[in-house]
Every structure is written in structure tokens, then in C-alpha cells.
Design a protein around this motif. Structure first.
Motif, PDB file in Angstrom:
ATOM      1  N   UNK A 283      38.014  41.485  34.454  1.00 66.90           N
ATOM      2  CA  UNK A 283      38.225  42.926  34.503  1.00 66.90           C
ATOM      3  C   UNK A 283      37.187  43.702  35.290  1.00 66.90           C
ATOM      4  N   UNK A 284      36.477  43.034  36.195  1.00 64.65           N
ATOM      5  CA  UNK A 284      35.438  43.746  36.941  1.00 64.65           C
ATOM      6  C   UNK A 284      36.047  44.823  37.844  1.00 64.65           C
ATOM      7  N   UNK A 285      37.002  44.436  38.675  1.00 64.42           N
ATOM      8  CA  UNK A 285      37.625  45.431  39.554  1.00 64.42           C
ATOM      9  C   UNK A 285      38.361  46.502  38.754  1.00 64.42           C
ATOM     10  N   UNK A 286      38.963  46.094  37.640  1.00 65.67           N
ATOM     11  CA  UNK A 286      39.729  47.053  36.839  1.00 65.67           C
ATOM     12  C   UNK A 286      38.838  48.117  36.203  1.00 65.67           C
ATOM     13  N   UNK A 287      37.539  47.808  35.994  1.00 65.94           N
ATOM     14  CA  UNK A 287      36.644  48.822  35.441  1.00 65.94           C
ATOM     15  C   UNK A 287      36.460  49.984  36.410  1.00 65.94           C
ATOM     16  N   UNK A 288      36.752  49.761  37.677  1.00 67.99           N
ATOM     17  CA  UNK A 288      36.627  50.816  38.673  1.00 67.99           C
ATOM     18  C   UNK A 288      37.922  51.600  38.850  1.00 67.99           C
ATOM     19  N   UNK A 289      38.987  51.166  38.172  1.00 69.37           N
ATOM     20  CA  UNK A 289      40.283  51.800  38.348  1.00 69.37           C
ATOM     21  C   UNK A 289      40.496  52.924  37.342  1.00 69.37           C
ATOM     22  N   UNK A 352      29.018  44.515  51.478  1.00 72.43           N
ATOM     23  CA  UNK A 352      29.410  45.595  52.387  1.00 72.43           C
ATOM     24  C   UNK A 352      30.884  45.931  52.266  1.00 72.43           C
ATOM     25  N   UNK A 353      31.645  45.060  51.620  1.00 72.77           N
ATOM     26  CA  UNK A 353      33.071  45.305  51.384  1.00 72.77           C
ATOM     27  C   UNK A 353      33.454  44.621  50.083  1.00 72.77           C
ATOM     28  N   UNK A 354      34.615  44.990  49.565  1.00 75.13           N
ATOM     29  CA  UNK A 354      35.060  44.462  48.277  1.00 75.13           C
ATOM     30  C   UNK A 354      36.302  43.608  48.440  1.00 75.13           C
ATOM     31  N   UNK A 355      36.300  42.479  47.737  1.00 79.70           N
ATOM     32  CA  UNK A 355      37.364  41.472  47.779  1.00 79.70           C
ATOM     33  C   UNK A 355      38.248  41.722  46.553  1.00 79.70           C
ATOM     34  N   UNK A 356      39.178  42.642  46.673  1.00 78.82           N
ATOM     35  CA  UNK A 356      39.875  43.190  45.510  1.00 78.82           C
ATOM     36  C   UNK A 356      41.145  42.399  45.197  1.00 78.82           C
ATOM     37  N   UNK A 357      41.225  41.893  43.982  1.00 77.41           N
ATOM     38  CA  UNK A 357      42.433  41.206  43.514  1.00 77.41           C
ATOM     39  C   UNK A 357      43.458  42.233  43.081  1.00 77.41           C
ATOM     40  N   UNK A 358      44.716  42.067  43.502  1.00 76.94           N
ATOM     41  CA  UNK A 358      45.742  43.089  43.255  1.00 76.94           C
ATOM     42  C   UNK A 358      47.008  42.486  42.656  1.00 76.94           C
ATOM     43  N   UNK A 359      46.850  41.389  41.891  1.00 74.12           N
ATOM     44  CA  UNK A 359      48.037  40.762  41.301  1.00 74.12           C
ATOM     45  C   UNK A 359      48.727  41.667  40.296  1.00 74.12           C
ATOM     46  N   UNK A 360      47.953  42.582  39.652  1.00 75.86           N
ATOM     47  CA  UNK A 360      48.536  43.466  38.650  1.00 75.86           C
ATOM     48  C   UNK A 360      49.256  44.653  39.270  1.00 75.86           C
ATOM     49  N   UNK A 361      49.082  44.853  40.559  1.00 77.14           N
ATOM     50  CA  UNK A 361      49.799  45.937  41.247  1.00 77.14           C
ATOM     51  C   UNK A 361      51.067  45.321  41.828  1.00 77.14           C
ATOM     52  N   UNK A 362      52.135  45.343  41.050  1.00 75.71           N
ATOM     53  CA  UNK A 362      53.364  44.662  41.441  1.00 75.71           C
ATOM     54  C   UNK A 362      54.492  45.621  41.805  1.00 75.71           C
ATOM     55  N   UNK A 535      44.513  45.631  30.526  1.00 73.79           N
ATOM     56  CA  UNK A 535      43.128  46.083  30.649  1.00 73.79           C
ATOM     57  C   UNK A 535      42.890  47.412  29.936  1.00 73.79           C
ATOM     58  N   UNK A 536      43.836  47.815  29.084  1.00 74.20           N
ATOM     59  CA  UNK A 536      43.684  49.084  28.359  1.00 74.20           C
ATOM     60  C   UNK A 536      42.402  49.136  27.518  1.00 74.20           C
ATOM     61  N   UNK A 537      41.975  48.037  26.853  1.00 76.06           N
ATOM     62  CA  UNK A 537      40.755  48.141  26.038  1.00 76.06           C
ATOM     63  C   UNK A 537      39.533  48.610  26.825  1.00 76.06           C
ATOM     64  N   UNK A 538      39.354  48.109  28.048  1.00 82.08           N
ATOM     65  CA  UNK A 538      38.152  48.521  28.770  1.00 82.08           C
ATOM     66  C   UNK A 538      38.288  49.945  29.299  1.00 82.08           C
ATOM     67  N   UNK A 539      39.513  50.386  29.593  1.00 79.75           N
ATOM     68  CA  UNK A 539      39.680  51.776  30.016  1.00 79.75           C
ATOM     69  C   UNK A 539      39.430  52.727  28.856  1.00 79.75           C
ATOM     70  N   UNK A 540      39.938  52.370  27.681  1.00 81.64           N
ATOM     71  CA  UNK A 540      39.726  53.223  26.505  1.00 81.64           C
ATOM     72  C   UNK A 540      38.248  53.200  26.103  1.00 81.64           C
ATOM     73  N   UNK A 541      37.638  52.003  26.096  1.00 82.68           N
ATOM     74  CA  UNK A 541      36.213  51.906  25.754  1.00 82.68           C
ATOM     75  C   UNK A 541      35.370  52.704  26.743  1.00 82.68           C
TER      76      UNK A 541
END
Length: 648
Positions: A283-289, A352-362, A535-541
Motif C-alpha cells: 500500500x505504499x503508492x496507495x498512501x499517496x492516493x 527522480x521518478x515513480x514506478x507506479x503500480x496501477x492494477x487497481x485502476x481497472x 486499501x480503505x483502512x489506510x485511507x481512513x487511518x
């Protein structure tokens, strides 16, 4: 710019020999900008690297003895960047067993000699000789602290321009004029060699990356040999290994954390910096969402996998997010921020750039923020494992299919930091340090370790244990699946380290114990008991902890979790007037779980911890670390861990 334009440049003998061979043959492509590598990704026919097909696709491949021409990837230029798709589905995510060490310096990692029964020296020589016969793309980059950088050179086959592009975007590319001005004063401490066909000729098609640390009296060079074209193991994690080695060898050791970091600004203008660590998929990238919302604007907290019941929250206004890091953070002891506080950790981005996983963006609308950046970026992006068409706009929710009806679980996009709105480009000091764990569903019919509540507060010593074990967890999308819960180990960055576990464990323990004013929390994702939560728990937390700010928990706010490894927990929680009940904090209270099932899950988690922390019972471990591990093996309570913290 030709190599002859750098008369005073001195590189390692091997690196210079490859570049000079390519220059003599008129096939050296020395790049000084990302734009040059964008063009090289689908090269002009005049360069002698093959032609882009009439349909706009360029095939990257190599002649392999007894196999003929083996295509590795197809690449095309799109309106918003460069898109590459691998022919082999196996190459679309990182193999966790890809890393080997080629030298005889101290290491706990598998060595090339142990696996293949012979020293790496012969293959190293064979690799260099192969590269001398190839058209070469090369460039300079640097990593580490800006005032104490690790200078590096990348050397790859010129037809693998998309791979070179990914490395240059992730690590930054140094303009050639800057190298020429430095002249004899330029010294490099690392080099990346890329030789893709060796995957087939020597490694049975597997991804292999070999670290060759040459730290002799007259040489101080970290070589990385990448035998595949997926950037994850080499362009990203390989360079990560270089940074970890650099920190381990420093007179005052430091580490590079595997984490995202974000400044969270509440509607009341309070600011909190949250650092979120975890194994791949944690959930690292998702913490930024921003929180993903339902069509009616609510936030889906979870859906019961047994009854189908749904719980939603009404949060009219979320916090503002200002990203700092996405995956790698330099935690150098000399870093200072505008709000540095003794007892808290200060860090800065290592990329210098981010390697963003986007499997959850369907589908369209899941993450409008990222969708907007990637559809119309200010400059080219690199897309991997995304369906793309020449000249069209690549859309991040259109994932490549591994097979009919089965989308690739690891689609990626490389986004330069400067394209991210609100990005913070300086060191920051952390208030909350969280750790993410992918959890499977847990029910009476199928007991599992998925017993974590919405979030848990951990004593520092217990936070260190979680980072020693670093569970990779359920359904990891980023790597080749090995099944069940695996340990990523030591900070969750151990898969990329080249040395000994105990050294990294000691560095991490010192860091954590010296930063106890930070709040340590544990956050699950995917499931809480029988509830599917994503990833709702980390967004709510994140929303809750940011609104609390620096306020201390009052006596009675937190109670010990049923399983001591989970530290302390809330009974219920209220965010913006919305109450989240005890089912989401104490999984045993879920009717579909119950105490007996919870206890089975706790036993699984405890056995997993005990099995992995025993690996650290070695003489060189910090004495406090030995005490913490023994306490865990003896069944320590939360109070026992708190006493160990206080004894520091």
C-alpha cells in the motif's frame, strides 16, 4: 556527443573498454537527456537497430544460439509517452529469486557460485565481450544525497532504449556537458551492465541480476549485471541495492527505507507527515492516493465476503495530500528539515521518478488525480504492461492481458517527480510511521492470519520486529506468486540488499530506537477478518491520524490487542462524525470469525514471527535486539515491549 568529446574522462577499465569498442565501430549512442532515450526507444532506421514496423511497433529482441531471434518486448510511441509490452507474461513482474551476488564479500544472499558451481568471473568476462560487439546506449546518472552522490554509468544494448529510458527516468540522467566540464574530476562508484539474451543462454529464461561488489584497495566500484529487460529487478531495485550497500559501508551507517511519504493537511490546516512502509503490495503508492469514492461520493469501508453486507462512510471533505516519496526514501543521519525534531526521523526521496503500480485502476474514474496526470502529462511517460497503440493516448486502466480474460496483475507507469502536483522536493520529518500488510479473508471455515484490525499502535520494539519479518502477505500483484505468507525481511528492503541481514537489522534498530517520538502504527489492507476492504483502512487511518495531529492518546483510548504481536488498538473510532464499530478493530467480534478462529489466526501469525526472527539470533546482533527477540519467543505482552522501549 561522441566519446572523443571527453578527453579527460576516466571510467573503470571495463566500462571504458565497452564504450570505446562501440565508438570505434560507430555504434555508440551516448545520451545526455531523457528526450534522446525516448527517441531511441523506437529508433530511426538509419541507426542500424532494426526498423519500426509499418503498424508503428518496434520489436526488441536478440539472436539466441539454437533458438534464433527471440522477441522480448514490443514498443511504440504514443501521445503521452513510450509504451512497452513484454512477450512473456513471466517478465511482467519481478521474480523474488532473481538476485545473486557475484563477489566473495560478506553476504547472506545466494551467490552466483553457490547456485551455479563456478565463480562469476567467467560469465562477467563473457558478458563484457558480448557487449563489445553490440550497438550501445550509455548515459550517466547519480543516486544518493545530492552533496554526496553515488555517481554511476549505465551501459545497455542500444535497441533496449525503452529500458534505458526507464532507468534514466527513475534515477535521473546527468547532462553530458556536466560530465565534460568535470573532466578528470568525475569519478563513478557504480555501473549497470545490461545483457538480455543471457537470460536464455545461461539462466533457463529466468530473470537474473548479479551484484558484483569490487571494494578492493585500488577499486571502489559496485557493478550490477542485469540479464533481463524488466526494470523492477535492476533499474529500480538493483540501484536500491547499491544505496543499501552505500549506507551499510558508511562510517555512520544509514539506510534507504522502502516506503511512501506524504504530508497530510487537514481541512483545519493541521499538517502531519506519514511514512508508510511495507513489502511489495503493502500500500505504499496507495498512501499517496486520494480516497476512492463510490458514485454517490461515499467511501466504501468494506464488503462482507459471507453476507454481502456493505459499510460506507460519509466523509464530505478529505485531507489535502502533498507527496514526498513513493517507494524509496533516503534516511541519512545528516538530513535536516524545516521542522526537524530530536526523536523523529527525517528523510528525502531517493528517486527522480515513480514506478507506479496501477492494477487497481481497472476503469475510468477510479483515481482521477493520476488519470489526469497520465492522460495529458507535461512530458513523456513510460508505460509497461498497458495496452497501447502508436499515436494514440495510452490509458492506465487498459491493462495487458496475460491470457484471455486475465489482465496482467502488475501494470506500471513511470512518472517523473516534477510532473506530480504539490510534490515536496526537500527533506521532511516524520510524525507517523506505518507498516502495511496484505491480509487474506479470515472466517470460521477458513482461519487465516487476516486478524488485523483497522489499525494498531505499536511500541517501537514491536515495530522493529514487524520490519524484521515484513510479511509479503496475501495476493501480491507485484511479484511472481510463491503462495502463502512470505517474509520480505529486514525493513521490507532485504530482497534488494547485498550484505548480511544482521547488519541491516542493527541499522534499523538504532534508527527506530532513536526516533521514538514518531507514532508507529500497523495497517492491514485487502481484508479485515471476513470483510473485503481494499486499501480503505489506510485511507481512513490517514484521515483520523492527521486530524489527531500531535495529540497523545489518552489513558483508556487504546487497549491491548488479543494477539500481543498486534500491539494496541482502538475499541471504536469516529471520523467526521462517522463511527466505525468494534468489528473493524477486534476481528474476534465478527460473527463470521469468533474467538476460536481469531486464536487460530493469532497462532499462525505467532508461529510465522517465531520462525523468522530466530534467523537473527546471532552474535553480531545488537544486545537490545537480542532481548526483544527473546521476549517475543517467550510470549511477551504489549507491556513487556513498552518496558523494553523505556530501557533504551
Amino acid at each position: 556527443m561522441p566519446l572523443s568529446a571527453f578527453p579527460d574522462l576516466t571510467l573503470s577499465f571495463t566500462a571504458m573498454s565497452v564504450l570505446e569498442a562501440a565508438e570505434r565501430a560507430g555504434r555508440l549512442h551516448l545520451a545526455g537527456s531523457v528526450d534522446e532515450l525516448v527517441a531511441l526507444s523506437t529508433p530511426d532506421a538509419s541507426l542500424g537497430l532494426g526498423e519500426v514496423a509499418p503498424n508503428g511497433f518496434y520489436t526488441v529482441g536478440y539472436d539466441v544460439p539454437n533458438q534464433g531471434f527471440v522477441p522480448e518486448a514490443i514498443v511504440c510511441q504514443t501521445r503521452n509517452g513510450v509504451a512497452a509490452n513484454y512477450m512473456d507474461a513471466y517478465m511482467r513482474r519481478r521474480d523474488p529469486d532473481c538476485m545473486l551476488v557475484g563477489d566473495d564479500t560478506h553476504t547472506d544472499k545466494p551467490t552466483y557460485e553457490t547456485r551455479y558451481g563456478k565463480p562469476f568471473t567467467d560469465l562477467r568476462h563473457e558478458t563484457i565481450e558480448w557487449l563489445k560487439e553490440q550497438p550501445i546506449a550509455a548515459f550517466f546518472f547519480r543516486t544518493g544525497l545530492s552533496d554526496k552522490p553515488l555517481n554511476a554509468v549505465a551501459i545497455a544494448p542500444a535497441n533496449a532504449g525503452f529500458f534505458a529510458l526507464g532507468l534514466a527516468m527513475l534515477q535521473g540522467i546527468v547532462p553530458l556537458e556536466e560530465i565534460r566540464e568535470a573532466g578528470a574530476n568525475y569519478h563513478h562508484g557504480a555501473v549497470v551492465y545490461v545483457a538480455p539474451p543471457f537470460r536464455h543462454t545461461h539462466f533457463d529464461g529466468k530473470q537474473i541480476v548479479v551484484h558484483n561488489r569490487r571494494f578492493e584497495d585500488d577499486v571502489n566500484l559496485h557493478e550490477l549485471f542485469s540479464y533481463n529487460l524488466y526494470p523492477g529487478p535492476s533499474a529500480k531495485k538493483g540501484v536500491y541495492g547499491m544505496l543499501l550497500t552505500l549506507g551499510e559501508r558508511d562510517a555512520a551507517p544509514w539506510t534507504t527505507a522502502h516506503c511512501s511519504t506524504v504530508e497530510v493537511i487537514t481541512p483545519y490546516e493541521n499538517s502531519t507527515f506519514i511514512m508508510h512502509e511495507g513489502a511489495s503490495g503493502g500500500g505504499k503508492s496507495e498512501m499517496l492516493e486520494l480516497m476512492h469514492r463510490e458514485p454517490d461520493g461515499t467511501v466504501l469501508l468494506g464488503e462482507n465476503t459471507v453476507t454481502g453486507d456493505r459499510r460506507q462512510l460519509v466523509l464530505p471533505r478529505g485531507c489535502e495530500l502533498r507527496p514526498v516519496t513513493d517507494d524509496m526514501a533516503l534516511c541519512h543521519t545528516e538530513l535536516k528539515s524545516d521542522r526537524s525534531t530530536e526523536g523523529k526521523l527525517t528523510l528525502t526521496d531517493a528517486e527522480s521518478a515513480w514506478f507506479i503500480r496501477i492494477n487497481h485502476i481497472d476503469r475510468y474514474g477510479i483515481d482521477p488525480h493520476l488519470e489526469r496526470i497520465t492522460i495529458s502529462p507535461p512530458g513523456p511517460l513510460l508505460f509497461l504492461n498497458i495496452e497501447a497503440h502508436p499515436g494514440a493516448t495510452t490509458l492506465i486502466w487498459e491493462h495487458t492481458m496475460d491470457e484471455p480474460g486475465k489482465p496482467c496483475p502488475n501494470p506500471r507507469v513511470v512518472v517523473p517527480r516534477q510532473f506530480i502536483p504539490g510534490i515536496i522536493n526537500k527533506p521532511v520529518t516524520v510524525d507517523v510511521r506505518s507498516f502495511g500488510v496484505r491480509c487474506p479473508p479470515c472466517t470460521a471455515e477458513n482461519p487465516t492470519y487476516g486478524i488485523l484490525g483497522l489499525f494498531h499502535v505499536l511500541p517501537a520494539s514491536l515495530a522493529w520486529l514487524w520490519r524484521l519479518v515484513a510479511p509479503r502477505g496475501h495476493g501480491n500483484p507485484s511479484i511472481v506468486d510463491q503462495g502463502g505468507m512470505q517474509s520480505e525481511g529486514v525493513g521490507s528492503f532485504w530482497p534488494f540488499a547485498t550484505g548480511r541481514k544482521v547488519d541491516q537489522a542493527n541499522i534499523l534498530l538504532d534508527q527506530i530506537m532513536q526516533t521514538q517520538k514518531t507514532l508507529f502504527v500497523l495497517i492491514p489492507n485487502q481484508h479485515i477478518g471476513c470483510w473485503k476492504v481494499g486499501f480503505a483502512p489506510q485511507w481512513v487511518a490517514r484521515e483520523y491520524l492527521a486530524r489527531r495531529g500531535s495529540a497523545q492518546f489518552r489513558p483508556g483510548d487504546l487497549v491491548p490487542a488479543r494477539c500481543p504481536l498486534l500491539g494496541l488498538t482502538k475499541h471504536t473510532l469516529t471520523v467526521e462524525g462517522q463511527t466505525i464499530g468494534s468489528w473493524f478493530f477486534d476481528v474476534a467480534q465478527q460473527p463470521e470469525v469468533g474467538e476460536e478462529t481469531y486464536n487460530k489466526g493469532a497462532a499462525m501469525l505467532t508461529e510465522f514471527f517465531h520462525r523468522h526472527i530466530r534467523e537473527f539470533q546471532v552474535d553480531d546482533l545488537n544486545p537490545l535486539g537480542k532481548q526483544i527477540i527473546q521476549a517475543c519467543l517467550d510470549g511477551a505482552s504489549v507491556e513487556d515491549y513498552q518496558r523494553l522501549d523505556a530501557g533504551v
